[in-house]
Design a protein around this motif. Structure first.
Motif, short mmCIF file in Angstrom:
data_model
loop_
_atom_site.label_atom_id
_atom_site.label_comp_id
_atom_site.label_asym_id
_atom_site.label_seq_id
_atom_site.Cartn_x
_atom_site.Cartn_y
_atom_site.Cartn_z
N ALA A 1 0.61 12.71 -24.27
CA ALA A 1 0.20 11.32 -24.05
C ALA A 1 0.91 10.72 -22.84
O ALA A 1 0.30 10.00 -22.04
N LEU A 2 2.19 11.00 -22.68
CA LEU A 2 2.93 10.51 -21.53
C LEU A 2 2.40 11.11 -20.23
O LEU A 2 2.30 10.43 -19.20
N CYS A 3 2.05 12.39 -20.28
CA CYS A 3 1.47 13.06 -19.11
C CYS A 3 0.15 12.39 -18.74
O CYS A 3 -0.11 12.09 -17.56
N LEU A 4 -0.69 12.13 -19.72
CA LEU A 4 -1.98 11.49 -19.47
C LEU A 4 -1.80 10.04 -19.04
O LEU A 4 -2.60 9.51 -18.26
N GLN A 5 -0.76 9.37 -19.56
CA GLN A 5 -0.45 8.01 -19.10
C GLN A 5 -0.16 8.02 -17.61
O GLN A 5 -0.66 7.15 -16.86
N ALA A 6 0.64 8.97 -17.17
CA ALA A 6 0.97 9.07 -15.74
C ALA A 6 -0.28 9.31 -14.90
O ALA A 6 -0.46 8.70 -13.84
N LEU A 7 -1.16 10.19 -15.39
CA LEU A 7 -2.40 10.44 -14.67
C LEU A 7 -3.31 9.21 -14.68
O LEU A 7 -3.92 8.86 -13.66
N GLY A 8 -3.40 8.54 -15.83
CA GLY A 8 -4.25 7.36 -15.94
C GLY A 8 -3.80 6.24 -15.02
O GLY A 8 -4.63 5.57 -14.39
N GLN A 9 -2.49 6.04 -14.92
CA GLN A 9 -2.01 4.97 -14.04
C GLN A 9 -2.17 5.36 -12.57
O GLN A 9 -2.35 4.49 -11.72
N SER A 10 -2.14 6.65 -12.28
CA SER A 10 -2.42 7.10 -10.91
C SER A 10 -3.87 6.79 -10.53
O SER A 10 -4.15 6.31 -9.43
N VAL A 11 -4.80 7.08 -11.45
CA VAL A 11 -6.21 6.81 -11.18
C VAL A 11 -6.44 5.31 -11.05
O VAL A 11 -7.25 4.86 -10.22
N ASP A 12 -5.74 4.52 -11.84
CA ASP A 12 -5.84 3.07 -11.75
C ASP A 12 -5.49 2.59 -10.34
O ASP A 12 -6.17 1.73 -9.76
N ILE A 13 -4.42 3.15 -9.78
CA ILE A 13 -4.03 2.77 -8.42
C ILE A 13 -5.08 3.23 -7.42
O ILE A 13 -5.43 2.51 -6.47
N GLN A 14 -5.62 4.43 -7.61
CA GLN A 14 -6.68 4.91 -6.73
C GLN A 14 -7.89 3.98 -6.78
O GLN A 14 -8.49 3.68 -5.74
N LEU A 15 -8.24 3.51 -7.98
CA LEU A 15 -9.38 2.60 -8.10
C LEU A 15 -9.10 1.29 -7.38
O LEU A 15 -9.97 0.74 -6.69
N GLY A 16 -7.88 0.78 -7.52
CA GLY A 16 -7.53 -0.44 -6.81
C GLY A 16 -7.62 -0.29 -5.31
O GLY A 16 -8.09 -1.20 -4.60
N THR B 1 0.83 -1.21 0.00
CA THR B 1 0.00 0.00 0.00
C THR B 1 0.86 1.26 0.00
O THR B 1 0.58 2.21 -0.74
N ASP B 2 1.91 1.26 0.82
CA ASP B 2 2.81 2.41 0.86
C ASP B 2 3.49 2.64 -0.49
O ASP B 2 3.65 3.78 -0.94
N SER B 3 3.89 1.55 -1.15
CA SER B 3 4.53 1.67 -2.45
C SER B 3 3.58 2.25 -3.48
O SER B 3 3.97 3.08 -4.31
N ARG B 4 2.33 1.83 -3.43
CA ARG B 4 1.36 2.32 -4.41
C ARG B 4 1.04 3.79 -4.18
O ARG B 4 0.90 4.56 -5.13
N ARG B 5 0.94 4.18 -2.92
CA ARG B 5 0.71 5.60 -2.63
C ARG B 5 1.91 6.43 -3.07
O ARG B 5 1.74 7.52 -3.64
N ALA B 6 3.11 5.92 -2.81
CA ALA B 6 4.32 6.65 -3.23
C ALA B 6 4.39 6.75 -4.74
O ALA B 6 4.84 7.77 -5.29
N SER B 7 3.94 5.70 -5.45
CA SER B 7 3.99 5.73 -6.91
C SER B 7 3.06 6.81 -7.47
O SER B 7 3.37 7.40 -8.51
N ILE B 8 1.94 7.06 -6.81
CA ILE B 8 1.04 8.13 -7.28
C ILE B 8 1.76 9.47 -7.23
O ILE B 8 1.68 10.27 -8.17
N ASP B 9 2.48 9.74 -6.14
CA ASP B 9 3.24 10.99 -6.05
C ASP B 9 4.27 11.09 -7.17
O ASP B 9 4.48 12.18 -7.75
N ILE B 10 4.90 9.96 -7.49
CA ILE B 10 5.92 9.96 -8.55
C ILE B 10 5.27 10.17 -9.92
O ILE B 10 5.79 10.90 -10.77
#
Length: 486
Positions: free
Chosen positions: A282-297, A235-244
């Motif tokens: 597209a790379l910027c949106l990829q980063a946002l999309g993968q952040s939302v994916d983690i939030q959904l998880g 969980t900590d790793s996933r939260r940290a990845s959102i910041d990154i």
């Protein structure tokens, strides 16, 4: 404006030219060091170093792929990084020696040489998803290289300070990954700033990838910790990845908003596709999309998260990947890294739609009317079809060169890979008992439209390093003014 692009040549055998006194007079010590590092990581690479104005090193690739090291496999991938653009050596003394004091020229040279060396070491290992924090020879880590770029950025920004004409004096050369051209050389310091921001973003995505891969010990085995502790670490790793991710998006957003507009439109057309506005967005949106994916998880794991919250997150994920796809749709991403990038976005877009339609269907099924139940079935059927399509798209992505693998399912798709087929089958069977097939909507209902709640970090270019304000730079600025008047 001088722009040079060197394209990959096939069917031509090129042998390296021995060093001679003439060559040594043209090539700096830094260039030689970089050449040795490059050779040490790829014994099949031979550099043909030719005379070039303004300190540009020209490489002529062999059939094996030239300077661009494209691995056959990049292993497990949670976050796709389309390669590292690597800077090539620049001799600042040749182009700036007559315009800036020696200490400032040395500072520029030292900081950039550090990046050249570290990037040369890090790029071949970026695909090694389970590696130690440093190379066996004491090489750089991702964090070290990122810090080197942060140290260099305010110093190189001095070349563009107050519109100085010094920005056109140095030819900066970077090796590309997604572009057909092997490398791109441009005599504009804003190109260098753009390249630095892009590399900082790629490093951040690489750091996120390492955080999201399954934790292993140095010998490759899963570490033996309690299930509760392991859950906390994940969980900590996933939260940290959102910041990154948001930090990476901030670098890319800054590049689009604050750096690209500084380049003349004709020059922007000469940029490699790696730095095209569409790819950056597209790379910027990829980063946002993968952040939302983690939030959904994380919402799926939370007993407090409602279906409405989960549906909103899934719909936001759809929007981010759809916009990413729109941005690269017409770009020439034809080679290995670029084509794999396109396949990634296609896969993630379809995967996001499977999640969105699933939660949309569950909410519609809470209605008490025949119409709502029919729409729910249609949505769940769409979710099931998109889920099947996403598995095919995932296979296509992994099969594209360089080959890749998916780590064990986790988060959103671990949950949905089980729930979508089961719930769809159950709902369709129940509703078929109640309603005829003709009453079930033939097309999926429209998904709700939600704005992306997550935004890129507000990254701002730092001010020029204080060394550019010191009195010993006056002579350089005077030379710059003289250039401006010519």
């Amino acid at each position: 404006m001088f722009v040079t692009k060197h394209k990959k040549r096939s069917g031509v055998e090129v042998k390296s030219i021995p060093e001679t006194k003439r060559l040594e007079s043209k090539v700096t010590t830094t260039a030689k060091a970089f050449d040795e590092i490059t050779r040490s990581f790829d014994p099949f690479v031979n550099l043909l170093i030719a005379d070039q104005d303004m300190g540009c090193l020209v490489s002529t690739p062999q059939d094996s792929g030239g300077n661009r090291r494209r691995p056959g496999s990049i292993g497990d991938v949670s976050v796709y990084v389309p390669g590292f653009r690597i800077p090539k050596p620049v001799d600042f003394s040749l182009s700036l020696g007559d315009h800036l004091p020696k200490n400032l020229v040395k500072s520029l040279s030292a900081l950039r040489t550090r990046i050249v060396v570290m990037a040369g070491q890090e790029a071949p290992t970026v695909s090694r998803t389970r590696r130690k924090s440093a190379t066996q020879h004491g090489g750089s880590t991702l964090a070290d290289l990122h810090q080197a770029l942060e140290d260099y950025l305010p110093v190189v920004l001095g070349l563009v300070k107050d519109g100085s004409q010094l920005q056109h004096k140095v030819q900066f050369v970077w090796m590309n990954q997604e572009d057909e051209a092997e490398e791109t050389a441009i005599s504009n310091a804003w190109y260098e700033v753009l390249s630095v921001l892009h590399l900082m973003a790629m490093l951040s995505l690489s750091q996120a990838n390492l955080l999201l891969l399954p934790r292993t010990s140095s010998d490759g085995y899963q570490p033996k910790v309690s299930e509760d502790l392991y859950s906390v670490l994940v969980t900590d790793s996933r939260r940290a990845s959102i910041d990154i991710f948001l930090k990476a998006a901030g670098y890319l957003d800054c590049a689009v908003r604050n750096v690209l507009p500084q380049l003349p439109h004709p020059l922007r057309k000469e940029l490699p596709v790696d730095l095209a506005e569409g790819v950056l967005r597209a790379l910027c949106l990829q980063a946002l999309g993968q952040s939302v994916d983690i939030q959904l998880g994380m919402a799926i794991d939370s007993a407090k998260a409602t279906l409405a919250v989960k549906r909103r997150l899934a719909c936001e994920m759809v929007k981010s990947w759809q916009q990413a796809q729109d941005n690269i749709m017409n770009l020439p991403l034809a080679n290995g890294w670029g084509e794999k990038h396109r396949l990634l976005i296609k896969w993630k877009y379809v995967e996001a739609k499977a999640a969105a339609y699933y939660y949309h269907g569950l909410i519609l099924d809470e209605g008490n009317t025949e119409k709502s139940h029919g729409m729910a079935v249609a949505a769940l059927q769409a979710a099931d079809e998109y889920f099947k399509e996403s598995k095919r798209a995932c296979e296509a992505f992994n099969a594209a060169s360089p080959l890749s693998r998916n780590p064990p399912l986790w988060g959103t798709m671990k949950y949905l890979s089980d729930k979508i087929p089961k719930d769809t089958s159950s709902k369709v069977r129940i509703n078929r008992d109640l309603y005829s097939y003709e009453k079930i909507m033939e097309t999926a209902p429209t998904l709700p439209d939600f704005d992306l709640a997550l935004k890129p970090d507000d990254f701002q270019l730092p001010p020029a390093d204080p060394s550019w304000n010191e009195e010993n730079v006056v002579s350089g600025q005077a030379s710059s003014n003289h250039l401006r008047s010519e």
